[in-house]
Design a protein around this motif. Sequence first.
Motif, PDB file in Angstrom:
ATOM      1  N   SER A 254       9.749  -3.877  -7.401  1.00 30.77           N
ATOM      2  CA  SER A 254      10.395  -4.935  -6.651  1.00 30.77           C
ATOM      3  C   SER A 254       9.548  -6.199  -6.731  1.00 30.77           C
ATOM      4  N   LYS A 255      10.210  -7.331  -6.489  1.00 34.09           N
ATOM      5  CA  LYS A 255       9.503  -8.606  -6.398  1.00 34.09           C
ATOM      6  C   LYS A 255       8.980  -8.857  -4.990  1.00 34.09           C
ATOM      7  N   GLY A 256       9.274  -7.956  -4.063  1.00 35.46           N
ATOM      8  CA  GLY A 256       8.780  -8.102  -2.699  1.00 35.46           C
ATOM      9  C   GLY A 256       9.760  -7.606  -1.652  1.00 35.46           C
ATOM     10  N   ASP A 257      11.072  -7.788  -1.904  1.00 33.58           N
ATOM     11  CA  ASP A 257      12.077  -7.321  -0.961  1.00 33.58           C
ATOM     12  C   ASP A 257      12.444  -5.870  -1.253  1.00 33.58           C
ATOM     13  N   ILE A 272       8.287   1.998  10.175  1.00 32.45           N
ATOM     14  CA  ILE A 272       7.769   1.937   8.815  1.00 32.45           C
ATOM     15  C   ILE A 272       6.325   1.455   8.858  1.00 32.45           C
ATOM     16  N   GLU A 273       5.509   2.039   7.997  1.00 34.77           N
ATOM     17  CA  GLU A 273       4.132   1.597   7.815  1.00 34.77           C
ATOM     18  C   GLU A 273       3.909   1.358   6.332  1.00 34.77           C
ATOM     19  N   ILE A 274       3.239   0.263   6.001  1.00 34.11           N
ATOM     20  CA  ILE A 274       2.915  -0.067   4.622  1.00 34.11           C
ATOM     21  C   ILE A 274       1.429   0.180   4.404  1.00 34.11           C
ATOM     22  N   LEU A 275       1.102   1.007   3.410  1.00 31.13           N
ATOM     23  CA  LEU A 275      -0.285   1.277   3.048  1.00 31.13           C
ATOM     24  C   LEU A 275      -0.563   0.691   1.671  1.00 31.13           C
ATOM     25  N   ASP A 276      -1.789   0.199   1.469  1.00 29.01           N
ATOM     26  CA  ASP A 276      -2.160  -0.146   0.106  1.00 29.01           C
ATOM     27  C   ASP A 276      -2.586   1.117  -0.620  1.00 29.01           C
ATOM     28  N   TYR A 277      -3.006   0.963  -1.877  1.00 28.67           N
ATOM     29  CA  TYR A 277      -3.255   2.163  -2.678  1.00 28.67           C
ATOM     30  C   TYR A 277      -4.547   2.871  -2.305  1.00 28.67           C
ATOM     31  N   THR A 278      -5.357   2.265  -1.415  1.00 26.61           N
ATOM     32  CA  THR A 278      -6.542   2.952  -0.910  1.00 26.61           C
ATOM     33  C   THR A 278      -6.232   3.737   0.353  1.00 26.61           C
ATOM     34  N   GLY A 279      -4.989   3.602   0.858  1.00 23.97           N
ATOM     35  CA  GLY A 279      -4.620   4.263   2.103  1.00 23.97           C
ATOM     36  C   GLY A 279      -4.804   3.391   3.323  1.00 23.97           C
ATOM     37  N   LYS A 280      -5.238   2.133   3.142  1.00 28.19           N
ATOM     38  CA  LYS A 280      -5.429   1.216   4.265  1.00 28.19           C
ATOM     39  C   LYS A 280      -4.081   0.721   4.763  1.00 28.19           C
ATOM     40  N   SER A 281      -3.904   0.732   6.078  1.00 23.96           N
ATOM     41  CA  SER A 281      -2.660   0.267   6.674  1.00 23.96           C
ATOM     42  C   SER A 281      -2.594  -1.263   6.637  1.00 23.96           C
ATOM     43  N   LEU A 282      -1.512  -1.800   6.072  1.00 27.45           N
ATOM     44  CA  LEU A 282      -1.322  -3.240   5.989  1.00 27.45           C
ATOM     45  C   LEU A 282      -0.410  -3.765   7.085  1.00 27.45           C
ATOM     46  N   SER A 283       0.581  -2.977   7.476  1.00 31.57           N
ATOM     47  CA  SER A 283       1.501  -3.417   8.531  1.00 31.57           C
ATOM     48  C   SER A 283       2.254  -2.221   9.082  1.00 31.57           C
ATOM     49  N   LYS A 284       2.702  -2.365  10.329  1.00 25.86           N
ATOM     50  CA  LYS A 284       3.520  -1.354  10.988  1.00 25.86           C
ATOM     51  C   LYS A 284       4.622  -2.080  11.749  1.00 25.86           C
ATOM     52  N   PRO A 298       4.594  -8.710   0.969  1.00 26.79           N
ATOM     53  CA  PRO A 298       4.080  -9.909   0.286  1.00 26.79           C
ATOM     54  C   PRO A 298       2.775  -9.667  -0.463  1.00 26.79           C
ATOM     55  N   PHE A 299       2.570  -8.448  -0.937  1.00 28.03           N
ATOM     56  CA  PHE A 299       1.324  -8.117  -1.639  1.00 28.03           C
ATOM     57  C   PHE A 299       1.693  -7.434  -2.959  1.00 28.03           C
ATOM     58  N   CYS A 300       1.124  -7.909  -4.052  1.00 24.95           N
ATOM     59  CA  CYS A 300       1.384  -7.290  -5.356  1.00 24.95           C
ATOM     60  C   CYS A 300       0.594  -5.999  -5.503  1.00 24.95           C
ATOM     61  N   GLY A 301       1.074  -5.114  -6.367  1.00 26.47           N
ATOM     62  CA  GLY A 301       0.394  -3.865  -6.645  1.00 26.47           C
ATOM     63  C   GLY A 301       1.163  -2.655  -6.142  1.00 26.47           C
ATOM     64  N   MET A 302       0.557  -1.478  -6.300  1.00 27.82           N
ATOM     65  CA  MET A 302       1.166  -0.233  -5.854  1.00 27.82           C
ATOM     66  C   MET A 302       0.934  -0.063  -4.357  1.00 27.82           C
ATOM     67  N   HIS A 303       1.972   0.327  -3.642  1.00 21.60           N
ATOM     68  CA  HIS A 303       1.899   0.544  -2.204  1.00 21.60           C
ATOM     69  C   HIS A 303       2.578   1.862  -1.852  1.00 21.60           C
ATOM     70  N   LYS A 318       6.169   5.911  -2.913  1.00 25.48           N
ATOM     71  CA  LYS A 318       5.403   4.896  -3.628  1.00 25.48           C
ATOM     72  C   LYS A 318       6.331   3.793  -4.124  1.00 25.48           C
ATOM     73  N   VAL A 319       5.879   2.534  -3.982  1.00 24.93           N
ATOM     74  CA  VAL A 319       6.647   1.405  -4.508  1.00 24.93           C
ATOM     75  C   VAL A 319       5.685   0.455  -5.197  1.00 24.93           C
ATOM     76  N   LEU A 320       6.160  -0.168  -6.260  1.00 19.27           N
ATOM     77  CA  LEU A 320       5.370  -1.146  -7.018  1.00 19.27           C
ATOM     78  C   LEU A 320       5.917  -2.535  -6.750  1.00 19.27           C
ATOM     79  N   ILE A 321       5.043  -3.431  -6.267  1.00 20.11           N
ATOM     80  CA  ILE A 321       5.426  -4.831  -6.041  1.00 20.11           C
ATOM     81  C   ILE A 321       4.828  -5.665  -7.178  1.00 20.11           C
ATOM     82  N   GLU A 322       5.709  -6.309  -7.921  1.00 15.63           N
ATOM     83  CA  GLU A 322       5.272  -7.061  -9.097  1.00 15.63           C
ATOM     84  C   GLU A 322       5.012  -8.518  -8.757  1.00 15.63           C
TER      85      GLU A 322
END
Length: 322
Positions: A254-257, A272-284, A298-303, A318-322
């Motif tokens: 996805s481009k973000g949405d 919903i909780e968004i984690l980065d690929y290290t397992g760190k919570s970015l938002s809830k 709003p963050f690129c990479g694997m989440h 898993k989702v990839l934000i390009e």
Amino acid sequence: MKHTISISILALLFSINAFAQKAVYLTVKHKLGVNSFAFNQAATNDLGNNLSVTRIDYYMSNFAIIHDGGQILNLQDTVMVLAKGSKNVVRNLGTYDVTDVEGIKFSIGVPQKYNHTDPSLYGPLNPLSPQSPSMQWGWTAGYRFVAIEGKAGSNLTTNYQMHGLGDANYFSQTQMVPAIADGDDLYINLDADYTQAVKGINVTSGPIDHGVNATDLTVLQNFRDFVFSEGTGLTNSINSDANDHGISVYPNPSKGDIYIENSSSTSQVSSIEILDYTGKSLSKSKLQNATINKINIPFCGMHIIVLRTDAGEVITQKVLIE
């Protein structure tokens, strides 16, 4: 010339180091003997006792990864898993500079540092937060490390309950299980056989032992010595989990949405909780009780998206934000 060569070598070393970063997952498949686990399913232990399980909850913590020729990588003490029989475990342990993972160390229970804290201090997504049924025995005694309950006897009418706890019973164990590679991911796959949790226990006598170091202590020792073994794996669960529950997460990449569509008639996604690929919570955030919810990452990479339903299910994707 020497300066150029030095820069080239540093660049090469950096690229090798970056390439070695791997996301390490732990999976635990619940079993009853040779069969997949199910509540109220008939089984037997080593004594030939007929039994079923109506509750199985336990904490896993104090993780260390054995990698690359026996090196030990101790993970942060906040990495904890609350395993419940209603859901196989697929847990991102973080992203680390490892190539081959040869095994894992862990303990059953809660470290003493956290064992006597107030559950209300933790947010709802933390495994130490208030649970139903409760995993907290009291501030003095601490958390239940393992709670196993069920029925036993020829007609499965005799109740048994063993709740193991106590700082002195916080045992460490090592499972030498080579991780399975899936792209840049490494999966440590364990099976957990809960007939082994009651190994040597006459459950037909109806033991009700909660924190008294009787059959409840035997259960903790069995978890240390017999319950876990190398497993067949759940490496696809983190991608197929949502679809298995009638939930679609798209588009991906996805481009973000991101749209979360729920076609299940039995439960709704509530948070919903968004984690980065290290397992760190970015938002809830909470989600509206709608068929389709839209979120933006709003963050690129694997989440990793962690969805929780009003039925208490935890779903990962898993989702990839390009």
